[in-house]
Design an enzyme around this catalytic site. Structure first.
Site, PDB file in Angstrom:
ATOM      1  N   LYS A 202       0.849  -1.193   0.000  1.00 32.28           N
ATOM      2  CA  LYS A 202       0.000   0.000   0.000  1.00 32.28           C
ATOM      3  C   LYS A 202       0.880   1.238   0.000  1.00 32.28           C
ATOM      4  CE  LYS A 202      -1.765   2.971   2.784  1.00 32.28           C
ATOM      5  NZ  LYS A 202      -1.785   4.052   1.785  1.00 32.28           N
TER       6      LYS A 202
ATOM      7  N   GLY B  83       6.993   5.117   7.844  1.00 30.78           N
ATOM      8  CA  GLY B  83       6.126   6.298   7.904  1.00 30.78           C
ATOM      9  C   GLY B  83       6.345   7.029   9.205  1.00 30.78           C
TER      10      GLY B  83
ATOM     11  N   THR C  34       1.838   7.071  13.317  1.00 30.17           N
ATOM     12  CA  THR C  34       1.190   5.969  12.582  1.00 30.17           C
ATOM     13  C   THR C  34       1.840   4.650  12.933  1.00 30.17           C
ATOM     14  OG1 THR C  34       0.905   7.559  10.799  1.00 30.17           O
ATOM     15  CG2 THR C  34       0.433   5.258  10.284  1.00 30.17           C
TER      16      THR C  34
ATOM     17  N   CYS D  56      13.650  11.172   6.043  1.00 31.40           N
ATOM     18  CA  CYS D  56      13.690  10.974   7.498  1.00 31.40           C
ATOM     19  C   CYS D  56      15.124  10.981   8.008  1.00 31.40           C
ATOM     20  CB  CYS D  56      13.045   9.652   7.829  1.00 31.40           C
ATOM     21  SG  CYS D  56      13.834   8.376   6.917  1.00 31.40           S
TER      22      CYS D  56
ATOM     23  N   GLU E 105       9.860  16.499  14.887  1.00 30.18           N
ATOM     24  CA  GLU E 105      10.169  16.329  13.464  1.00 30.18           C
ATOM     25  C   GLU E 105       9.339  17.302  12.634  1.00 30.18           C
ATOM     26  OE1 GLU E 105       8.702  12.820  11.371  1.00 30.18           O
ATOM     27  OE2 GLU E 105      10.741  12.536  10.657  1.00 30.18           O
TER      28      GLU E 105
HETATM   29  O1  TXE Z   1       3.707   9.019   7.021  1.00 27.53           O
HETATM   30  P1  TXE Z   1       2.337   8.375   7.468  1.00 27.53           P
HETATM   31  P2  TXE Z   1       3.896   9.914   5.763  1.00 27.53           P
HETATM   32  C1  TXE Z   1       8.536   9.176   8.123  1.00 27.53           C
HETATM   33  C2  TXE Z   1       8.921  10.629   8.116  1.00 27.53           C
HETATM   34  C3  TXE Z   1       7.583  11.300   8.323  1.00 27.53           C
HETATM   35  C4  TXE Z   1       6.601  10.404   7.659  1.00 27.53           C
HETATM   36  C5  TXE Z   1       6.203  10.929   6.327  1.00 27.53           C
HETATM   37  O2  TXE Z   1       9.849  10.892   9.118  1.00 27.53           O
HETATM   38  O3  TXE Z   1       7.314  11.374   9.716  1.00 27.53           O
HETATM   39  O4  TXE Z   1       7.235   9.129   7.494  1.00 27.53           O
HETATM   40  O5  TXE Z   1       5.493   9.989   5.641  1.00 27.53           O
HETATM   41  C6  TXE Z   1      -0.230   4.702   5.860  1.00 27.53           C
HETATM   42  N1  TXE Z   1      -2.565   1.921   9.502  1.00 27.53           N
HETATM   43  N2  TXE Z   1       9.482   8.414   7.338  1.00 27.53           N
HETATM   44  O6  TXE Z   1       3.326  11.246   6.069  1.00 27.53           O
HETATM   45  O7  TXE Z   1       1.210   9.321   7.541  1.00 27.53           O
HETATM   46  C7  TXE Z   1      -0.284   5.889   4.931  1.00 27.53           C
HETATM   47  O8  TXE Z   1      -1.395   5.796   4.069  1.00 27.53           O
HETATM   48  C8  TXE Z   1      -1.769   1.537   8.490  1.00 27.53           C
HETATM   49  C9  TXE Z   1      10.448   7.583   8.037  1.00 27.53           C
HETATM   50  O9  TXE Z   1       3.394   9.172   4.570  1.00 27.53           O
HETATM   51  O10 TXE Z   1       2.711   7.660   8.688  1.00 27.53           O
HETATM   52  C10 TXE Z   1       1.043   5.759   4.198  1.00 27.53           C
HETATM   53  O11 TXE Z   1       0.948   4.823   3.155  1.00 27.53           O
HETATM   54  N3  TXE Z   1      -1.223   2.398   7.578  1.00 27.53           N
HETATM   55  C11 TXE Z   1      11.144   6.614   7.136  1.00 27.53           C
HETATM   56  C12 TXE Z   1       1.964   5.237   5.291  1.00 27.53           C
HETATM   57  O12 TXE Z   1       1.126   4.697   6.300  1.00 27.53           O
HETATM   58  C13 TXE Z   1      -1.484   3.708   7.746  1.00 27.53           C
HETATM   59  C14 TXE Z   1      11.478   7.150   5.782  1.00 27.53           C
HETATM   60  C15 TXE Z   1       2.816   6.322   5.935  1.00 27.53           C
HETATM   61  O13 TXE Z   1       1.939   7.354   6.290  1.00 27.53           O
HETATM   62  C16 TXE Z   1      -2.303   4.197   8.790  1.00 27.53           C
HETATM   63  C17 TXE Z   1      10.384   7.921   5.214  1.00 27.53           C
HETATM   64  C18 TXE Z   1      -2.856   3.239   9.691  1.00 27.53           C
HETATM   65  N4  TXE Z   1      -3.643   3.612  10.698  1.00 27.53           N
HETATM   66  C19 TXE Z   1       9.441   8.570   5.984  1.00 27.53           C
HETATM   67  N5  TXE Z   1      -2.362   5.564   8.667  1.00 27.53           N
HETATM   68  C20 TXE Z   1      12.394   5.949   7.701  1.00 27.53           C
HETATM   69  N6  TXE Z   1      12.591   5.905   9.007  1.00 27.53           N
HETATM   70  O14 TXE Z   1      13.166   5.438   6.911  1.00 27.53           O
HETATM   71  C21 TXE Z   1      -1.606   5.898   7.614  1.00 27.53           C
HETATM   72  N7  TXE Z   1      -1.083   4.796   7.040  1.00 27.53           N
END
Ligand code: TXE
Length: 482
Positions: free
Chosen positions: A174, A227, A231, A283, A386
């Site tokens: 996803k 993510g 989340t 990140c 962050e």
């Molecule tokens: O994250 P989100 P985002 C982190 C980065 C930032 C964030 C940005 O630091 O904080 O990710 O990405 C799905 N149950 N990293 O805004 O919102 C959502 O649809 C299951 C760290 O996208 O958390 C998306 O596909 N899934 C990383 C994904 O989760 C759910 C490198 C991420 O969304 C959900 C890159 C739920 N309840 C970014 N809610 C690293 N450490 O390497 C949302 N999603």
């Protein structure tokens, strides 16, 4: 005609059962440029049936044959570099030049790496002093749920898909609903590479509707999530009662430490990159810069002079260094923190105000310039939370212990950079910093064989290389009596 991005289930592109689509907005223009399937639990159930049906044959397929298909996918990603880079740039707002040189090539190398790694895995054996002979089987776990974010969409999705299916699992991926385009194009590549139906399934949609359905599905036994930390907690809560195997790669607030004895030219050039690459939406970005006092003023002057030359522009133009922020909400979050920083006593040394639109096409886009804030108290919110945008803070320090204390005094522990020419100090400081990766005199140098991931609120588990192959397999010990 607006492109519609359907799901990819059992080797076919299929409409979401509910027939709903979400607007997919181009960050550089603020306009809808495609529609993405707004799927739900029923679509995930359909994908699980396909993945379940495909698992017996795929898990029994010889590694050499699985490898060939993944290598073919890597070759097709290389062939479609320009098309994929353009799609990634339009979808995310990142400069086309960055997508072309980082995201897409790294996606190909992820497939290539795991396609070849499975040809050389070793299995352990142990002789129990004349009593028994033990050997360890590492078997695929079944259906893997792979959830990825919007900042490096194809790179991070391939980083999960490649090891998961390379070792014989089937997968339900996803992508973020904000950046679905390259995942859609990857499905076309999977079909062209003759990946068997049901091995890779991509279900598009929101986190609460699709992501949550994946983490809650009893037949999806392994979850790899990348993510935000908030989340990540939800994913962990959903998976724990079902004893699922979970890997969480979450947020970061990474220290970038420059000692007075550093090669300042290299430290400044490296710090401009680690501060603002991908508009600071990686990140691993070093968003907290600490500079030893004797070189603090020189560093701030030279750093801001060089960074202010970064061109904020239309992501599709070759001369652009800084593209658009991924969406309006993220742009508002960046602006919020710049305002907060000033309320906390910080001073804007560079940037800080939304720039004029780079051109007519982008007049409604989400742009923000590289921004540097100084004179902030170390423990303020701006230095602990962050931001995930082109905003960094620069703070002086006087000694090693002081700066290590600053570095570790946040809830995150993802990565750090240390710039020094003193070898003993490099080892000492690297050992004491609580982070999953410490780069010395460099940033974002990646070797896919090393473990990658964070500690504390930056995540659980490690992916990358051997670690990923172990994460996506189940070790079974077979003990045969003499
Ligand atoms: O994250 P989100 P985002 C982190 C980065 C930032 C964030 C940005 O630091 O904080 O990710 O990405 C799905 N149950 N990293 O805004 O919102 C959502 O649809 C299951 C760290 O996208 O958390 C998306 O596909 N899934 C990383 C994904 O989760 C759910 C490198 C991420 O969304 C959900 C890159 C739920 N309840 C970014 N809610 C690293 N450490 O390497 C949302 N999603």
């Amino acid at each position: 005609m607006t492109t519609r991005i359907p799901n990819f289930i059992n080797g076919e592109f299929v409409e979401p059962i509910g027939g709903n689509y979400l607007d997919n907005i181009e960050p550089a223009t603020g306009k809808t440029y495609s529609l993405v399937a707004d799927s739900g639990k029923e679509d995930v159930d359909l994908a699980v049936s396909a993945a379940e049906a495909a698992f017996p044959n795929w898990s029994r397929t010889p590694a050499a044959d699985r490898s060939k298909i993944l290598l073919r996918m890597a070759d097709l990603i290389d062939r479609d570099l320009e098309k994929l880079a353009r799609a990634e740039s339009i979808d995310t707002g990142k400069p086309l030049t960055l997508a072309r040189t980082l995201d897409i090539p790294r996606a190909a190398s992820n497939f290539r790496f795991f396609a070849t790694a499975i040809l050389h895995t070793e299995n352990e054996a142990h002789v129990t002093d004349g009593v028994a002979f033990n050997y360890t089987l590492r078997q695929p776990r079944g259906i893997a749920g792979l959830i990825s974010p919007w900042n490096l969409p194809l790179y991070l999705l391939s980083w999960k898909i490649a090891p998961a299916i390379a070792v014989g699992n089937t997968a339900i991926a996803k992508p973020s609903e904000l950046t679905p385009m390259t995942a859609f194009l990857l499905c076309e590549i999977a079909r062209e590479a003759s990946l068997p139906n049901g091995v890779l399934n991509v279900v598009h949609g929101t986190g609460p509707n699709v992501g949550a359905a994946i983490t809650a599905h009893p037949k999806i036994t392994t979850i790899s999530f990348t993510g935000g930390t908030v989340t990540g907690k939800k994913v962990a809560e959903a998976a724990a009662p079902m004893f699922k195997k979970v890997s969480l790669e979450l947020g970061g607030k990474n220290p970038n430490i420059i000692f007075a004895d550093a090669d300042l030219n290299a430290a400044i050039a490296g710090s401009v990159r680690s501060s603002f690459a991908n508009q600071g939406q990686i990140c691993l970005c070093g968003s907290r810069v600490f500079v030893e006092r004797p070189v603090y003023k020189e560093f701030v002057d030279r750093f801001t002079r060089i960074a202010s030359r970064l061109k904020v522009g239309d992501p599709l133009e070759e001369t652009t260094d800084q593209g658009a922020i991924v969406n309006k909400a993220q742009l508002e979050k960046v602006k919020f923190y710049v305002d907060l920083a000033q309320k906390e006593g910080g001073k804007i040394a560079m940037g800080g105000k939304a720039p004029d639109a780079p051109n007519e096409r982008c007049r409604d886009g989400y742009f923000f310039p590289p921004t540097v804030i100084v004179d902030l108290p170390v423990a303020c919110r701006t230095n602990r939370e962050e931001i995930f945008g082109p905003v960094i803070t620069i703070t002086p320090f006087d000694n090693e212990d002081e700066v290590i204390g600053y570095a570790n005094d946040v809830e995150y522990g993802l990565s750090s950079s240390v710039w020094t020419q003193n070898l003993g100090r490099a080892h000492r400081v690297a050992e004491k910093i609580n982070a999953g990766t410490v780069w010395v005199n460099c940033w974002l140098v990646r070797d896919l064989r090393v473990p990658f991931g964070g500690m504390k609120a930056s995540g659980v588990g490690r992916e990358g290389g051997e670690e990923a192959l172990r994460f996506f397999t189940e070790p079974k010990n077979v003990c045969i009596a003499k």
